[in-house]
Each structure stands twice: as C-alpha cells, then as structure tokens.
Design a protein around this motif. Structure first.
Motif, short mmCIF file in Angstrom:
data_model
loop_
_atom_site.label_atom_id
_atom_site.label_comp_id
_atom_site.label_asym_id
_atom_site.label_seq_id
_atom_site.Cartn_x
_atom_site.Cartn_y
_atom_site.Cartn_z
N SER B 2 0.83 -1.20 0.00
CA SER B 2 0.00 0.00 0.00
C SER B 2 0.86 1.24 0.00
O SER B 2 1.98 1.23 0.51
N ILE B 4 0.46 5.61 0.44
CA ILE B 4 -0.35 6.80 0.66
C ILE B 4 0.21 7.92 -0.18
O ILE B 4 1.41 8.19 -0.14
N ARG B 5 -0.65 8.54 -0.94
CA ARG B 5 -0.20 9.66 -1.77
C ARG B 5 -0.77 10.96 -1.23
O ARG B 5 -1.98 11.11 -1.09
N ALA B 6 0.11 11.86 -0.89
CA ALA B 6 -0.31 13.16 -0.36
C ALA B 6 0.78 14.17 -0.65
O ALA B 6 1.94 13.80 -0.87
N ASP B 7 0.42 15.42 -0.66
CA ASP B 7 1.42 16.47 -0.88
C ASP B 7 2.11 16.86 0.41
O ASP B 7 3.25 17.32 0.40
N ASN B 8 1.39 16.72 1.53
CA ASN B 8 1.93 17.11 2.82
C ASN B 8 1.62 16.06 3.87
O ASN B 8 0.60 15.37 3.78
N PHE B 9 2.50 15.97 4.84
CA PHE B 9 2.23 15.15 6.02
C PHE B 9 2.30 16.08 7.22
O PHE B 9 3.26 16.84 7.37
N GLY B 10 1.28 16.02 8.08
CA GLY B 10 1.29 16.90 9.24
C GLY B 10 0.79 16.20 10.48
O GLY B 10 0.18 15.12 10.40
N ASP B 21 7.81 15.98 -0.72
CA ASP B 21 9.09 16.14 -1.39
C ASP B 21 10.21 16.36 -0.39
O ASP B 21 11.29 15.78 -0.50
N MET B 23 10.27 15.37 2.67
CA MET B 23 10.50 14.13 3.40
C MET B 23 11.30 13.15 2.54
O MET B 23 12.22 12.49 3.01
#
Lengths: 50, 131
Positions: B2, B4-10, B21, B23
């Motif tokens: 699996s 996870i696709r996201a632009d940000n992690f918070g 990017d 990260m």
C-alpha cells in the motif's frame, strides 16, 4: 493540495513506526553535491537556491 | 503493497507539517556503522548490501538499492575508540576521502599524518535521489 494529518507513520505491516515530528526534526533540510574546481557547479541539490 | 499519496504530512493538531518532497529528499537513503579493523564488520546499517575491504583504510560500501545517479551527497567519518583529544569531542576524527558511484560509496581513511589506516568506528550516510 492534500495534507495527511497523523501523529505517526507506520508501514503496512505495523513496523517501522515513526512520529511525524521525528521525521520533521531528523530529516536533512538541505544537501548538495558540488564541483568546486573552476566555476563552481552543482551536480544535484535539495533546497539550495544558488 | 500500500502507498499513501499526499502532498503534505502533518501532525493531527495541524501545527507542524512537511511536504512529501521534503520528506523524500531529506531522509537518508543509506547509512552505516562498521568496524574496519581486522575483518570488516558491519554493526548496523540501512540499505547496505555488503562491504568490500579494498586494503588498509579503504572500504567499498555497496548499496542494496542503487541511487538514481552518482550526484548524491555522502559523508563519512572514521574514529578511534580513544576518548579525548584537542577538540574534546571524545573521539579522534581523521582525514577521509570519498568517491561516489551509483551503487557504491568508496571510503578511504587516513591518520593525521596522511597514512592510510583502518578504524574501529566508520560511520556515514547518503542523501540524494533513489533509483
């Protein structure tokens, strides 16, 4: 733009858990690979403006 | 697998976040801690398949997953087990030379006098673009 909010990231098997705060604090904020001979040229960089 | 696709992690409070990017670019793609005296022996590592002893002071670090190119950033230090030196750091760091290749990182360690030398503590890491 999407933002995933969580306190911890863990792999699908439940291992390799790491707090987002640790990732944020522990990651490199910039890096560079330069040729410093003659005219200085960057081969590859992250977060370096010039 | 699996992903996870996201632009940000918070964090959940929304008070701290990093871009995907940052990260990806900012995390080490490999690191190592080995003893190069006698038979070269890895203590702990990430993304290192093997070590090749290339002679006194010279070790070839072979990546499990190669980098996308040789334009990565790498650093390494070699230190003795002797505590205390002029800088008071607790270990004695000496001259080192490194060569970068897509699938290998070559380290060469020297004494302060410029002679090749093996060390009990050789540590390093790599940042860059994974293949």
């Amino acid at each position: 733009m999407s933002t995933l909010r969580t306190n911890t990231l863990t792999d699908a098997a439940g291992g390799n858990s790491m707090p987002v705060a640790d990732i944020n604090q522990g990651r490199a904020k910039a890096w560079y690979n330069l040729n410093g001979t003659g005219t200085i040229t960057a081969r590859d960089t992250f977060n370096k403006r010039n | 697998m699996s992903a996870i696709r996201a632009d940000n992690f918070g964090n959940r409070a929304g008070t701290s976040s990093i871009t995907a990017d940052a990260m990806l670019q900012g995390t080490a793609k490999a690191w190592w801690n080995f003893n190069s005296t006698g038979a070269v022996a890895m203590r702990d590592s990430f993304n290192i398949a093997s070590l090749t002893d290339n002679g006194v002071g010279a070790v070839q670090v072979n990546f499990t997953a190669a980098m996308s190119n040789a334009n990565f950033r790498g650093s390494q230090h070699a230190a003795s087990n002797t505590p205390g030196n002029s800088s008071g750091t607790g270990t004695i760091f000496n001259q080192t030379v490194s060569l970068f290749y897509q699938a290998q990182y070559y380290v060469s360690n020297f004494t302060g006098a410029g002679l090749t030398s093996d060390y009990p503590n050789v540590v390093g890491d790599v940042l860059g673009d994974p293949a």
